[in-house]
Structures are given as structure tokens and as C-alpha cells.
Design an enzyme around this catalytic site. Sequence first.
Site: not given
Length: 175
Positions: A9-10
Site C-alpha cells: 500500500g502507501c
Amino acid sequence: MEVLTVGGGCFWCVEAIFNQIKGVEKVVSGYMGGTVPGTPTYREVCSGLTGHAEVIQVTYNPEIISYEELLVIFMTSHDPTTLNRQGADVGTQYRSVIFYHSDEQRAIAEQVIKELKPYFESTIVTEVSPATTFHAAEEYHQNYYENNKEQMYCAAVISPKLAKLRKLHASKLKE
């Protein structure tokens, strides 16, 4: 020192987690796995057109923490069952991925995924791929959580992930 490169993800979230782990010497947010030549920018990667994943590259001391232990922390600190998504972050740049730097790392990654499979209700979709060129992200992405704890995304998304980390892996944390 050895190197681990993962994306979940981020990169702000994953970086914040690994900065807490004993034996981790350095964490750099960046991009890997794309098909576009040259150094991509954050905007280009976010477009989804470069094929890069947001990743972190971790330099760690294997005498303090093993590659396997780091992968278990990684796999339990994000949702490895959602394809190209972590929460509200959607796109191939947010895929769950382990980029291996040796055949031994590949084998360990595959084994960790196999061992963790029974603990997840859905199928693990984490990609295991050979490491390619790592591109460090722009400076303002480095140590993002540490420099922006009051920012809404950090408070709403990263802080709960760190609370989970403290609960699941307290013995692996820096003091």
C-alpha cells in the site's frame, strides 16, 4: 547488513512500521517494478501507468532480526489479501509485493506466505518478484509519518497500524 524490499500500500505506512523494528538501520521509501525507463516521479507512479509499486527498501542487521521475521511483520501489518488495494488506496502502485534480492529470499518469502495462509480468511495475493531498479522517492516522502504525525492520513491510517504492530510484535520493537 542485508536488504529487504516490500510494498504494502502507501509507502508512508510501511515505512512507519519498519522504522520501529530492532535491527533496522535504514528505511527508504521509493518505487520498484515498473516498465517505464528512467526515474519515475510520485505523480507518474500514482497515475498507475508506470507499473511501479510504492515500496520501502530496508537495510537491516541479520544478526538482530532475520529476513523471515521481517516478512512476518510485513505480512501481518497490511492486508495481503486485497489485490491492488490497501484501504482507500487503490491501484497497482499499492499492490502487496515482496521483491526478492536472492533465490534464498525468494524461497523464504514463498515459505512465509505458505505458513501464514491459514491465518487469513481470503487468499493471499502478495506478489513475489525479483528485485529490479530501486528509485528513491522524493525527499518529502522520506520519514513522512515522523514528520507529519498530526496530518489526517497519518492519524487515521498509520497510527492504528502502529498500535497493531505494538500489540502483535512488541518484542521486535526498538526501545
